[in-house]
Design an enzyme around this catalytic site. Structure first.
Site, PDB file in Angstrom:
ATOM      1  N   ASP A 162      -0.572  -5.125 -13.070  1.00  0.00           N
ATOM      2  CA  ASP A 162      -0.376  -4.406 -11.704  1.00  0.00           C
ATOM      3  C   ASP A 162       0.463  -5.653 -11.233  1.00  0.00           C
ATOM      4  OD1 ASP A 162      -0.315  -3.633  -9.099  1.00  0.00           O
ATOM      5  OD2 ASP A 162      -2.562  -3.387  -9.117  1.00  0.00           O
TER       6      ASP A 162
ATOM      7  N   PHE B 187      -7.057  -3.481  -7.288  1.00  0.00           N
ATOM      8  CA  PHE B 187      -6.688  -3.286  -5.854  1.00  0.00           C
ATOM      9  C   PHE B 187      -7.009  -1.839  -5.277  1.00  0.00           C
ATOM     10  CE2 PHE B 187      -3.236  -1.562  -3.023  1.00  0.00           C
ATOM     11  CZ  PHE B 187      -3.120  -2.496  -2.268  1.00  0.00           C
ATOM     12  N   ASP B 188      -7.037  -1.421  -4.042  1.00  0.00           N
ATOM     13  CA  ASP B 188      -7.838  -0.565  -3.782  1.00  0.00           C
ATOM     14  C   ASP B 188      -7.328   0.954  -4.055  1.00  0.00           C
ATOM     15  OD1 ASP B 188      -5.716  -0.817  -1.959  1.00  0.00           O
ATOM     16  OD2 ASP B 188      -6.677  -0.216  -0.187  1.00  0.00           O
TER      17      ASP B 188
ATOM     18  N   TYR C 166      22.190  12.535  -9.071  1.00  0.00           N
ATOM     19  CA  TYR C 166      21.016  12.966  -9.596  1.00  0.00           C
ATOM     20  C   TYR C 166      20.725  12.413 -10.747  1.00  0.00           C
ATOM     21  CZ  TYR C 166      16.854  15.970  -9.895  1.00  0.00           C
ATOM     22  OH  TYR C 166      15.563  16.633 -10.326  1.00  0.00           O
TER      23      TYR C 166
ATOM     24  N   ALA D 157       2.460  -6.132  -8.127  1.00  0.00           N
ATOM     25  CA  ALA D 157       3.285  -6.137  -6.921  1.00  0.00           C
ATOM     26  C   ALA D 157       3.643  -7.785  -6.601  1.00  0.00           C
ATOM     27  CB  ALA D 157       2.227  -5.880  -5.846  1.00  0.00           C
TER      28      ALA D 157
ATOM     29  N   LYS E 218       6.297  -5.551  -2.212  1.00  0.00           N
ATOM     30  CA  LYS E 218       5.661  -6.709  -2.009  1.00  0.00           C
ATOM     31  C   LYS E 218       7.058  -7.871  -2.470  1.00  0.00           C
ATOM     32  CE  LYS E 218       1.867  -4.557  -1.750  1.00  0.00           C
ATOM     33  NZ  LYS E 218       1.374  -3.405  -2.673  1.00  0.00           N
TER      34      LYS E 218
HETATM   35  C1  LIG Z   1       0.377  -2.492  -2.683  1.00  0.00           C
HETATM   36  C2  LIG Z   1      -0.243  -2.523  -4.051  1.00  0.00           C
HETATM   37  C3  LIG Z   1      -0.434  -1.353  -4.964  1.00  0.00           C
HETATM   38  C4  LIG Z   1       0.062   0.085  -4.436  1.00  0.00           C
HETATM   39  O1  LIG Z   1       1.443  -0.009  -4.070  1.00  0.00           O
HETATM   40  P1  LIG Z   1       2.015   0.805  -3.019  1.00  0.00           P
HETATM   41  O2  LIG Z   1       3.400   0.565  -2.866  1.00  0.00           O
HETATM   42  O3  LIG Z   1       1.184   0.434  -1.733  1.00  0.00           O
HETATM   43  O4  LIG Z   1       1.736   2.374  -3.342  1.00  0.00           O
HETATM   44  C5  LIG Z   1      -0.991  -1.606  -6.048  1.00  0.00           C
HETATM   45  N1  LIG Z   1      -1.388  -2.839  -6.535  1.00  0.00           N
HETATM   46  C6  LIG Z   1      -1.271  -3.906  -5.919  1.00  0.00           C
HETATM   47  C7  LIG Z   1      -1.659  -5.111  -6.330  1.00  0.00           C
HETATM   48  C8  LIG Z   1      -0.558  -3.873  -4.550  1.00  0.00           C
HETATM   49  O5  LIG Z   1      -0.520  -4.915  -3.660  1.00  0.00           O
END
Ligand SMILES: *Cc1c(COP(=O)(O)O)cnc(C)c1O
Length: 457
Positions: free
Chosen positions: A214, A124-125, A72, A216, A257
């Protein structure tokens, strides 16, 4: 003859996928209310819905899973991952989360208040969702060229420095940070240059604010820097990654990703103060500081995945596979966003289906056709995904109406790419007969594309 590029790996395990008949697909899609997110995966032959969490892990990652430490507190897997993140990015403070949006939720809880403005490059969305949910504004400062699908420019993910400075000049007290998405998914998986990162960071310091990446697709971004930004062509991917993060105060990352794992995420920072604020929310929303929603084995697999994803030979085969699909489609005259992105090919739906008005969602209509044609699942990046304006509640029509064909990492072969290209060619040849789109019959107030119900007109 030049020896072509190829995958720097071979296959050790396979998973059956299922073909279906056109009649079956008609029935299944109707049952899914024409929302491709509502299909069962067994009803899909080639799944290009997303490159998120859909990649294949390596033998070394599976071996690392067996060695996960499930304690943990103070788990060895946590330290293994933290050390990998530190060596890649230079950030000292690290918090794991269960995925990328969870990192957004935690970090934004610590940093954003109502009325704030978060400038960035085509957020990103989920990032935008988490900003707007806090009654703050996601202000788009992407370079203009990003919205012209035909302009070939090496770094269409860059921020427009003038636009950014204007926003900062007027409102810098309301800007807790600038968010730079690498690569920029929303404008087509387009990279941000080191030069632009440097300039954004400089502006942030001038106006006493911060920069968050951000991250990913950080490794794909680094590949584009190596292959397109002259000054960096002789550096390794890991050297470039280290350089990139010099121009950020912190990062969030969806590990699904470029982390090469199926689930996971994290945040990392230089600043102890941000770390301490975020830690409180991490414990509340995600879990204790040394696991934050991830199993020990998953942290191990992620540490290994980050190492593999930041190797040039892997990235080259990955990005060239995406470009291969782009070249095939281009040779048939299919209108695409250019240059090709790192993780996906984006079909320009308004040009592909010019008879369908924006109000009838041409990108969704094309995604529907592609599924019916050959069981291939892409995703709409258009007005449905853009949601309604939070104030006027009117539909927002983004500049580009796209179908994204996201290629999962290390998963499909070149033959699969040929199948996708052939299916789109067939639709393109009969495009004049496709004259009506879809209408929305039911939708959620935010992030509606995941659950929307549609009817074909
Ligand atoms: C996928 C993604 C996110 C969100 O991540 P999740 O793992 O799907 O919650 C945020 N920003 C970017 C650029 C992404 O590609």
């Amino acid at each position: 003859m030049n020896i072509p590029y190829s995958e720097p790996y071979k296959i050790k395990m396979v998973e059956q996928i299922h073909k279906s008949s056109a009649k079956e697909r008609q029935k299944w899609l109707k049952e899914a209310n024409y929302n491709l997110f509502k299909l069962r995966s067994k009803q899909v032959f080639i799944d290009l819905l997303t490159d998120s969490g859909t990649g294949a892990m390596s033998d070394k990652q599976w071996a690392a899973i067996m060695e996960g430490d499930e304690s943990y507190a103070g788990s060895d897997s946590f330290f293994r991952l933290k050390e990998m993140v530190r060596s890649l990015t230079g950030f000292e403070y690290f918090l794991p989360t269960h995925q990328g949006r969870a990192a957004e939720n935690v970090l934004f809880s610590a940093l954003i208040k109502e009325g704030d403005i978060i400038p960035g490059n085509a957020h990103f969305d989920t990032t935008k969702g988490h900003i707007e949910f806090r009654k703050a504004e996601a202000l788009d400062c992407t370079v203009r060229e990003a919205f012209d699908p035909d302009i070939i420019n090496d770094f269409k993910g860059n921020l427009d420095l003038q636009k950014l400075e204007n926003a900062l000049k007027d409102n810098y007290k309301k800007v807790p940070f600038i968010i730079v998405t690498i690569t920029c998914n929303t404008t087509g998986g387009q990279p941000v240059s080191i030069e632009n990162m440097k300039a954004v960071h400089k502006l942030a310091k001038k106006y006493s604010t911060k920069v968050i990446f951000d991250s990913a697709r950080f490794a794909e971004n680094a590949y584009f820097i190596k292959t397109r930004e002259e000054a960096w062509k002789d550096k390794s991917i890991k050297e470039i990654v280290r350089e990139m993060y010099k121009y950020a105060d912190g990062m969030t990352m969806s590990s699904k990703k470029d982390g090469l794992v199926n689930i996971g995420g994290f945040m990392a920072f230089n600043d102890k103060d941000i770390y301490e604020k975020a830690s409180v929310f991490n414990i509340m929303f995600e879990g204790f500081l040394t696991y934050g929603g991830m199993a020990g084995r998953d942290m191990n697999a992620l540490a290994q995945g980050l190492d593999e994803a930041s190797e040039f030979t892997y990235l080259e085969s990955r990005i060239k596979q995406v470009a291969y699909l782009g070249e095939r489609l281009s040779s048939y005259g299919i209108p695409l966003l250019k240059p090709y992105g790192g993780h996906a090919i984006f079909v320009n739906a308004t040009e592909f289906l010019p008879h369908i008005p924006r109000e009838e969602f041409p990108a969704q209509s094309l995604a529907i056709e592609l599924y019916l044609e050959a069981g291939i699942r892409g995703v709409e990046l258009g007005a449905i995904m853009a949601d309604r304006d939070p104030v006027s509640r009117k539909n927002r029509f983004p500049e580009l109406e796209l179908v994204r064909l996201a290629i999962p990492r290390r998963t499909y072969s070149q033959n699969h790419m040929d199948v996708v290209a052939a299916a789109l060619k067939n639709i393109y040849e009969r495009r004049d007969k496709i004259r009506r789109g879809v209408k929305i019959v039911k939708e959620a107030p935010i992030l509606r594309h995941f659950t929307v119900d549609l009817e074909r007109l």
